[in-house]
Design a protein around this motif. Sequence first.
Motif, PDB file in Angstrom:
ATOM      1  N   MET A 254       0.836  -1.217   0.000  1.00 24.92           N
ATOM      2  CA  MET A 254       0.000   0.000   0.000  1.00 24.92           C
ATOM      3  C   MET A 254       0.864   1.259   0.000  1.00 24.92           C
ATOM      4  O   MET A 254       0.638   2.205  -0.755  1.00 24.92           O
ATOM      5  CB  MET A 254      -0.932   0.002   1.220  1.00 24.92           C
ATOM      6  CG  MET A 254      -2.033  -1.047   1.142  1.00 24.92           C
ATOM      7  SD  MET A 254      -2.888  -1.304   2.721  1.00 24.92           S
ATOM      8  CE  MET A 254      -4.004   0.070   2.718  1.00 24.92           C
ATOM      9  N   ALA A 255       1.889   1.265   0.879  1.00 21.16           N
ATOM     10  CA  ALA A 255       2.750   2.448   0.964  1.00 21.16           C
ATOM     11  C   ALA A 255       3.525   2.634  -0.338  1.00 21.16           C
ATOM     12  O   ALA A 255       3.628   3.757  -0.864  1.00 21.16           O
ATOM     13  CB  ALA A 255       3.721   2.308   2.143  1.00 21.16           C
TER      14      ALA A 255
ATOM     15  N   TYR B 199       1.175   3.920  -3.085  1.00 19.37           N
ATOM     16  CA  TYR B 199       0.864   5.345  -2.920  1.00 19.37           C
ATOM     17  C   TYR B 199       2.088   6.202  -3.221  1.00 19.37           C
ATOM     18  O   TYR B 199       1.982   7.263  -3.854  1.00 19.37           O
ATOM     19  CB  TYR B 199       0.378   5.637  -1.495  1.00 19.37           C
ATOM     20  CG  TYR B 199       0.106   7.106  -1.317  1.00 19.37           C
ATOM     21  CD1 TYR B 199      -1.070   7.685  -1.803  1.00 19.37           C
ATOM     22  CD2 TYR B 199       1.056   7.941  -0.725  1.00 19.37           C
ATOM     23  CE1 TYR B 199      -1.289   9.047  -1.680  1.00 19.37           C
ATOM     24  CE2 TYR B 199       0.839   9.301  -0.602  1.00 19.37           C
ATOM     25  CZ  TYR B 199      -0.335   9.848  -1.085  1.00 19.37           C
ATOM     26  OH  TYR B 199      -0.552  11.199  -0.986  1.00 19.37           O
TER      27      TYR B 199
ATOM     28  N   GLU C  63       2.323   9.172  -5.910  1.00 24.25           N
ATOM     29  CA  GLU C  63       2.691  10.510  -5.488  1.00 24.25           C
ATOM     30  C   GLU C  63       3.885  11.033  -6.304  1.00 24.25           C
ATOM     31  O   GLU C  63       3.932  12.180  -6.758  1.00 24.25           O
ATOM     32  CB  GLU C  63       3.046  10.367  -4.004  1.00 24.25           C
ATOM     33  CG  GLU C  63       3.540  11.500  -3.260  1.00 24.25           C
ATOM     34  CD  GLU C  63       3.828  11.106  -1.797  1.00 24.25           C
ATOM     35  OE1 GLU C  63       2.930  11.269  -0.971  1.00 24.25           O
ATOM     36  OE2 GLU C  63       4.956  10.652  -1.483  1.00 24.25           O
TER      37      GLU C  63
ATOM     38  N   PRO D 200       1.645  15.467  -0.065  1.00 24.26           N
ATOM     39  CA  PRO D 200       0.782  16.016   0.991  1.00 24.26           C
ATOM     40  C   PRO D 200       1.394  17.291   1.572  1.00 24.26           C
ATOM     41  O   PRO D 200       2.607  17.320   1.815  1.00 24.26           O
ATOM     42  CB  PRO D 200       0.742  14.910   2.045  1.00 24.26           C
ATOM     43  CG  PRO D 200       1.912  14.040   1.752  1.00 24.26           C
ATOM     44  CD  PRO D 200       2.201  14.166   0.303  1.00 24.26           C
ATOM     45  N   PRO D 201       0.586  18.326   1.758  1.00 21.54           N
ATOM     46  CA  PRO D 201       1.126  19.544   2.351  1.00 21.54           C
ATOM     47  C   PRO D 201       1.516  19.270   3.805  1.00 21.54           C
ATOM     48  O   PRO D 201       1.002  18.345   4.426  1.00 21.54           O
ATOM     49  CB  PRO D 201      -0.059  20.525   2.281  1.00 21.54           C
ATOM     50  CG  PRO D 201      -1.255  19.655   2.228  1.00 21.54           C
ATOM     51  CD  PRO D 201      -0.849  18.400   1.529  1.00 21.54           C
ATOM     52  N   LEU D 202       2.407  20.012   4.344  1.00 28.38           N
ATOM     53  CA  LEU D 202       2.845  19.945   5.743  1.00 28.38           C
ATOM     54  C   LEU D 202       3.740  18.748   6.061  1.00 28.38           C
ATOM     55  O   LEU D 202       4.271  18.649   7.157  1.00 28.38           O
ATOM     56  CB  LEU D 202       1.643  19.925   6.715  1.00 28.38           C
ATOM     57  CG  LEU D 202       0.639  21.071   6.566  1.00 28.38           C
ATOM     58  CD1 LEU D 202      -0.521  20.888   7.534  1.00 28.38           C
ATOM     59  CD2 LEU D 202       1.299  22.423   6.774  1.00 28.38           C
ATOM     60  N   VAL D 203       3.886  17.809   5.105  1.00 30.61           N
ATOM     61  CA  VAL D 203       4.788  16.685   5.373  1.00 30.61           C
ATOM     62  C   VAL D 203       6.181  17.068   4.871  1.00 30.61           C
ATOM     63  O   VAL D 203       6.329  17.569   3.761  1.00 30.61           O
ATOM     64  CB  VAL D 203       4.298  15.395   4.671  1.00 30.61           C
ATOM     65  CG1 VAL D 203       5.321  14.278   4.834  1.00 30.61           C
ATOM     66  CG2 VAL D 203       2.965  14.969   5.252  1.00 30.61           C
ATOM     67  N   GLU D 204       7.172  16.835   5.719  1.00 31.13           N
ATOM     68  CA  GLU D 204       8.547  17.251   5.400  1.00 31.13           C
ATOM     69  C   GLU D 204       9.289  16.160   4.617  1.00 31.13           C
ATOM     70  O   GLU D 204       8.929  14.990   4.675  1.00 31.13           O
ATOM     71  CB  GLU D 204       9.305  17.514   6.709  1.00 31.13           C
ATOM     72  CG  GLU D 204       8.701  18.581   7.573  1.00 31.13           C
ATOM     73  CD  GLU D 204       9.267  19.964   7.292  1.00 31.13           C
ATOM     74  OE1 GLU D 204      10.433  20.071   6.884  1.00 31.13           O
ATOM     75  OE2 GLU D 204       8.525  20.952   7.495  1.00 31.13           O
ATOM     76  N   LEU D 205      10.328  16.561   3.947  1.00 32.25           N
ATOM     77  CA  LEU D 205      11.253  15.672   3.242  1.00 32.25           C
ATOM     78  C   LEU D 205      10.569  14.785   2.196  1.00 32.25           C
ATOM     79  O   LEU D 205      10.970  13.636   2.001  1.00 32.25           O
ATOM     80  CB  LEU D 205      12.022  14.787   4.245  1.00 32.25           C
ATOM     81  CG  LEU D 205      12.907  15.504   5.274  1.00 32.25           C
ATOM     82  CD1 LEU D 205      13.618  14.484   6.157  1.00 32.25           C
ATOM     83  CD2 LEU D 205      13.925  16.404   4.609  1.00 32.25           C
TER      84      LEU D 205
ATOM     85  N   LEU E 295      12.511  12.888  -0.554  1.00 33.16           N
ATOM     86  CA  LEU E 295      13.204  11.614  -0.308  1.00 33.16           C
ATOM     87  C   LEU E 295      12.353  10.413  -0.727  1.00 33.16           C
ATOM     88  O   LEU E 295      12.827   9.285  -0.717  1.00 33.16           O
ATOM     89  CB  LEU E 295      13.562  11.472   1.176  1.00 33.16           C
ATOM     90  CG  LEU E 295      14.586  12.457   1.734  1.00 33.16           C
ATOM     91  CD1 LEU E 295      14.825  12.194   3.228  1.00 33.16           C
ATOM     92  CD2 LEU E 295      15.909  12.368   0.992  1.00 33.16           C
TER      93      LEU E 295
ATOM     94  N   THR F  70       9.973   8.787   0.743  1.00 34.66           N
ATOM     95  CA  THR F  70       9.983   7.786   1.827  1.00 34.66           C
ATOM     96  C   THR F  70       8.992   6.630   1.600  1.00 34.66           C
ATOM     97  O   THR F  70       9.364   5.464   1.809  1.00 34.66           O
ATOM     98  CB  THR F  70       9.666   8.479   3.174  1.00 34.66           C
ATOM     99  OG1 THR F  70      10.533   9.603   3.299  1.00 34.66           O
ATOM    100  CG2 THR F  70       9.873   7.536   4.331  1.00 34.66           C
ATOM    101  N   PRO F  71       7.748   6.909   1.162  1.00 31.61           N
ATOM    102  CA  PRO F  71       6.824   5.777   1.019  1.00 31.61           C
ATOM    103  C   PRO F  71       7.323   4.742   0.011  1.00 31.61           C
ATOM    104  O   PRO F  71       7.030   3.549   0.156  1.00 31.61           O
ATOM    105  CB  PRO F  71       5.530   6.426   0.503  1.00 31.61           C
ATOM    106  CG  PRO F  71       5.652   7.870   0.838  1.00 31.61           C
ATOM    107  CD  PRO F  71       7.107   8.189   0.830  1.00 31.61           C
TER     108      PRO F  71
ATOM    109  N   TRP G 223      10.640   3.831  -0.790  1.00 32.49           N
ATOM    110  CA  TRP G 223      11.673   2.900  -0.302  1.00 32.49           C
ATOM    111  C   TRP G 223      11.276   2.193   0.989  1.00 32.49           C
ATOM    112  O   TRP G 223      11.566   1.017   1.187  1.00 32.49           O
ATOM    113  CB  TRP G 223      13.046   3.567  -0.199  1.00 32.49           C
ATOM    114  CG  TRP G 223      13.161   4.830   0.605  1.00 32.49           C
ATOM    115  CD1 TRP G 223      13.098   6.107   0.142  1.00 32.49           C
ATOM    116  CD2 TRP G 223      13.374   4.941   2.018  1.00 32.49           C
ATOM    117  NE1 TRP G 223      13.263   7.004   1.165  1.00 32.49           N
ATOM    118  CE2 TRP G 223      13.446   6.319   2.330  1.00 32.49           C
ATOM    119  CE3 TRP G 223      13.530   4.028   3.051  1.00 32.49           C
ATOM    120  CZ2 TRP G 223      13.648   6.803   3.629  1.00 32.49           C
ATOM    121  CZ3 TRP G 223      13.740   4.495   4.348  1.00 32.49           C
ATOM    122  CH2 TRP G 223      13.796   5.877   4.610  1.00 32.49           C
ATOM    123  N   TRP G 224      10.547   2.888   1.868  1.00 35.36           N
ATOM    124  CA  TRP G 224      10.139   2.225   3.106  1.00 35.36           C
ATOM    125  C   TRP G 224       9.070   1.178   2.816  1.00 35.36           C
ATOM    126  O   TRP G 224       9.092   0.076   3.352  1.00 35.36           O
ATOM    127  CB  TRP G 224       9.648   3.249   4.120  1.00 35.36           C
ATOM    128  CG  TRP G 224       9.461   2.682   5.501  1.00 35.36           C
ATOM    129  CD1 TRP G 224       8.296   2.520   6.163  1.00 35.36           C
ATOM    130  CD2 TRP G 224      10.489   2.198   6.383  1.00 35.36           C
ATOM    131  NE1 TRP G 224       8.521   1.980   7.408  1.00 35.36           N
ATOM    132  CE2 TRP G 224       9.869   1.769   7.570  1.00 35.36           C
ATOM    133  CE3 TRP G 224      11.878   2.076   6.273  1.00 35.36           C
ATOM    134  CZ2 TRP G 224      10.574   1.235   8.642  1.00 35.36           C
ATOM    135  CZ3 TRP G 224      12.586   1.545   7.357  1.00 35.36           C
ATOM    136  CH2 TRP G 224      11.916   1.134   8.512  1.00 35.36           C
TER     137      TRP G 224
END
Lengths: 630, 73
Positions: free
Chosen positions: B22-23, B26, B30, B37-42, B45, B47-48, B50-51
């Motif tokens: 799922m991550a 998404y 993205e 998403p606004p207000l989310v930092e970095l 990178l 993140t969704p 590679w994580w």
Amino acid sequence: MFGLVPALHNAGSLPALLAFSTEPLAHLRALDIAVIAIYFVMVIWIGFYLKGRSNTSEEFFMAGREMTAWIAGLSFVSANLGSLELMGWAGSAYQYGILATHWYWIGAIPAMIFLGLVMMPFYYVCKTHSVPGYLDLRFGGGARSVAAFSFAIEMILMSGVNMFAMAVVMKVVLGWDISFSIFVSSIAVAIYVGLGGLRSAIFNEVLQFVLIWGGALLVPILGLIQTGGVGGLKRQIMVNMQSMTGVHSDSYFHLWRDTGSFAANPMGVHWTGIVFGLGFVISFGYWTTDFLVVQRVLAAHNLRAARMAPIIASFFKMAVPFIVILPGLLGLVLLQNPDGSRRQLVGEDVVAACTASSSGQVADSAACSAAMSKTSLPAAYQQRVLSGAPDAELHSYNQALPLMMVRYLGPGLLGLGITALIAGFMSGMAGNVSAFSTVWTYDIYKPLINKKGSDSHYVLVGRLSILIGVAVSIGAAYLVMHAHGIMDYVQALFSIFVAPLLATILFGMFWKRATKWAGFLALLLGIVFSASLFMWVKLVPSALASVALSPDAKPMAENVFRALWAFVFAAIVLVVVSLLTKPRPVAELDGLVYGATVLPKEEPVPFYRNEYAWALLVVVLFAALNMIFW
Amino acid sequence: MHGSGIPIWFFIGVLLLIYGGMALGYGLYEWQTGSYPPLVELTKLHTPVWWGGVLALLGLFYVVKFRPGRAGK
């Protein structure tokens, strides 16, 4: 477990958060909701799957005693990794720096090694179902009943507190309705523990452990990237501390250096309290005698697995500060207000004092102003809070971790982080309820109410006690919601009970001369003594200076010193009464006491499967970490 | 878990595979659309991606290694 938590103080004022009307910290998207829903489906699936394997009492209450060392070990450490602990300790790291790490290292590791190598053989060889069960075999029914009733009451109330705490966190973080959170979580817990018993609780604890790492590990990784590594984090904290307090201090980064006096460190503790109160009495009391955690190891499939489980757990315990303490420290430099200025977190008392009325203005300006004046919030920001400016929010220390999650986790990953918190709360409830069921059935119902029931009868009693336990927990949750002060007393139960219990079990296990009456009286009078000290400080706050032996002591020091005195008191009672009464013949102590027990020979194994070799590695790592962060 | 039945590691594998998928899905969406998403930092990178990928691979490993019926092999 609350007893090991400064969240004793933080969480105790969690209800105050409800009073502060603010926007939820996070807004979940459909993907996040799906992640949470899948978790609930999974735990209920596990409950139904395990129902067929929980038909006998041994299966239902002891998970068939067939857990591997890894599963028992992960479950053991996970039982102490609830969400209140995560949030409370992250908040404590924000307040006190890495001193909070003591509760993970010296406050756990020595006791876990001691349990695995020294105490586990006695618990395991005597085949007891519970810690009160051990007391029954060693000291008789009196000590068992005192311990069983204390455990049962503590666990059921703790479960209720956990339930309420989860509901408050979900309300504050997500805006969810309190009753919705309480009922959904209780129904899920009742289904999966009621069906699968201890095995189901253990499965979900292992699941929770993986979820917590999967959901929370990103926060320190991304935070360190943003601060430029550990060096950058330290530099920025020093700058912030100087701007907040005017003091250029690196106390935040030292575990021991500044504990020579109460006044020299931010936590207001002394090394003697940390070593003897926390490192010995509280830690050994919790990790070696608290039935909730010991029950996980008793479920191991053989003695070697039972000994290895706490040792495996200790490696993970040492690593937990990376996902708990580090986010708190990162919060000190990274959290920002909507206008881009640095966000300073405050205590729940300040948040509560600044409760907004329906018009959006602070309801009691004088109280709010007085509370904020004790913080280092900039004067301009205090004015904006008082004037009800929409972007001038106050957030508490306990919110450090959720705020950091919201900062870095987008859709999907945020759902995973929230699921990790929910899983932590639910497994905390499940652990308490499953332990309650065992203690109720084996140590109260069976010896005192119905001695002659069939095996299936006791399983039925166990299942019913889970349903009743969940129902009472719901009642306790609503009681706490409507009478906030009760939370402090409920959370104090553990810390009142643990020290006398530790003295009773240690002397019982390692001193053949300890007698039946001595065990009973030491436990009973020790609890009374410990409760009296608690009430003394509660009613006369200045008594803290007497209990902790210093006028500079802060509330954090009270628990460790109270535990220390209660242990000493119970030990004195036990020794004196033992010397005045007649001991049991040594032959009756086989399997119960060191020196009177022939332990079973274990098969020789290669060094990499030997518990002593792994324990040695833990000790070396533990010493190295303490020296590095001295 | 010792003994017969589905090991806990299989359940963990299933959950990690689903969550990782799922991550990752998404994250790729993205990245493709550039709508972060606004207000989310970095966010740069990713993140969704590679994580999510790490979680999915770990989950796949556990699902295959501890799949029902494989116990004792």
